[in-house]
Design an enzyme around this catalytic site. Structure first.
Site, mmCIF file in Angstrom:
data_model
loop_
_atom_site.group_PDB
_atom_site.id
_atom_site.type_symbol
_atom_site.label_atom_id
_atom_site.label_comp_id
_atom_site.label_asym_id
_atom_site.label_seq_id
_atom_site.Cartn_x
_atom_site.Cartn_y
_atom_site.Cartn_z
ATOM 1 N N GLN A 4 0.825 -1.206 0.000
ATOM 2 C CA GLN A 4 0.000 0.000 0.000
ATOM 3 C C GLN A 4 0.852 1.245 0.000
ATOM 4 O O GLN A 4 1.967 1.253 0.506
ATOM 5 C CB GLN A 4 -0.965 -0.001 1.180
ATOM 6 C CG GLN A 4 -0.313 0.070 2.530
ATOM 7 C CD GLN A 4 -1.292 -0.180 3.660
ATOM 8 O OE1 GLN A 4 -2.126 -1.076 3.588
ATOM 9 N NE2 GLN A 4 -1.204 0.623 4.699
ATOM 10 N N GLY A 5 0.271 2.278 -0.601
ATOM 11 C CA GLY A 5 0.893 3.590 -0.641
ATOM 12 C C GLY A 5 -0.161 4.641 -0.348
ATOM 13 O O GLY A 5 -1.356 4.338 -0.261
ATOM 14 N N TYR A 6 0.277 5.871 -0.212
ATOM 15 C CA TYR A 6 -0.623 6.961 0.176
ATOM 16 C C TYR A 6 -0.577 8.096 -0.825
ATOM 17 O O TYR A 6 0.496 8.614 -1.149
ATOM 18 C CB TYR A 6 -0.260 7.470 1.579
ATOM 19 C CG TYR A 6 -0.598 6.443 2.624
ATOM 20 C CD1 TYR A 6 -1.837 6.449 3.244
ATOM 21 C CD2 TYR A 6 0.295 5.435 2.947
ATOM 22 C CE1 TYR A 6 -2.165 5.487 4.172
ATOM 23 C CE2 TYR A 6 -0.022 4.467 3.877
ATOM 24 C CZ TYR A 6 -1.260 4.493 4.487
ATOM 25 O OH TYR A 6 -1.596 3.533 5.404
ATOM 26 N N LEU A 7 -1.764 8.499 -1.289
ATOM 27 C CA LEU A 7 -1.896 9.685 -2.129
ATOM 28 C C LEU A 7 -1.900 10.935 -1.263
ATOM 29 O O LEU A 7 -1.503 12.007 -1.702
ATOM 30 C CB LEU A 7 -3.184 9.609 -2.957
ATOM 31 C CG LEU A 7 -3.219 8.482 -3.993
ATOM 32 C CD1 LEU A 7 -4.630 8.270 -4.509
ATOM 33 C CD2 LEU A 7 -2.265 8.788 -5.136
ATOM 34 N N GLU A 53 2.769 9.152 -2.713
ATOM 35 C CA GLU A 53 3.926 9.762 -2.077
ATOM 36 C C GLU A 53 5.023 8.707 -1.977
ATOM 37 O O GLU A 53 4.732 7.510 -1.985
ATOM 38 C CB GLU A 53 3.537 10.265 -0.686
ATOM 39 C CG GLU A 53 2.483 11.356 -0.721
ATOM 40 C CD GLU A 53 1.981 11.739 0.661
ATOM 41 O OE1 GLU A 53 2.437 11.146 1.673
ATOM 42 O OE2 GLU A 53 1.133 12.629 0.738
#
Length: 156
Positions: free
Chosen positions: A28-31, A83
């Site tokens: 998972q990653g974060y916008l 990010e």
């Protein structure tokens, strides 16, 4: 409005793995990772998800959560827009006394961290604690996945 109510614990033994009904790899990653909201892109097994979470309450026990499944290819493309940094982990589902704990074993810069989460129906719901469950860390910001990107476990 959808509310997520959960408690979070450290895990003090790997015996939970023998009790798990299933496990899946998660990336998972974060916008967005601002205090008021996080926008997360997740690939869980072969499925993609977009999740928006609001700011936690004062105890860190409850917050707004909205989630939708995405086609896998779209989730893969959105991960490229996130990010810098990703969270990699394996999630185990472990039932104990009619409750299902989601136990995350982290990899990469967070290797060695193992955290169990339990989603609750209400804030007063009793938690039945298996012996492999350690100290409660609900509301401790350093254990939030969004925080582990900027301050990974290997630097603690």
């Amino acid at each position: 409005m959808a509310r997520e109510i959960e408690r979070k614990y450290l895990v003090n033994s790997s015996c939970f793995k023998d009790l798990a009904s299933s496990s899946q790899r998660i990336v998972q990653g974060y916008l967005s990772r601002v205090k008021e909201r996080t926008v997360r892109v997740r690939i869980k097994g072969e499925r993609g998800f977009l999740t928006i979470k609001g700011e936690s309450d004062a105890a860190g026990l409850s917050r707004y959560e909205w989630e939708r499944e995405l086609p896998l290819l779209e989730a893969e493309e959105l991960l490229k827009l996130c990010e810098p940094g990703v969270i990699e982990k394996r999630r185990y589902l472990v039932s104990y006394r009619e409750q299902v704990f989601e136990v995350d074993e982290f990899y990469g810069d967070n290797r060695g961290l193992v955290v169990a989460e339990l989603e609750l129906e209400d804030e007063q719901q009793q938690v039945h604690k298996p012996q492999w469950l350690g100290r409660e860390v609900t509301g401790e910001v350093q254990y939030y996945n969004a925080r582990l990107i900027e301050a990974p476990y290997c630097r603690w």
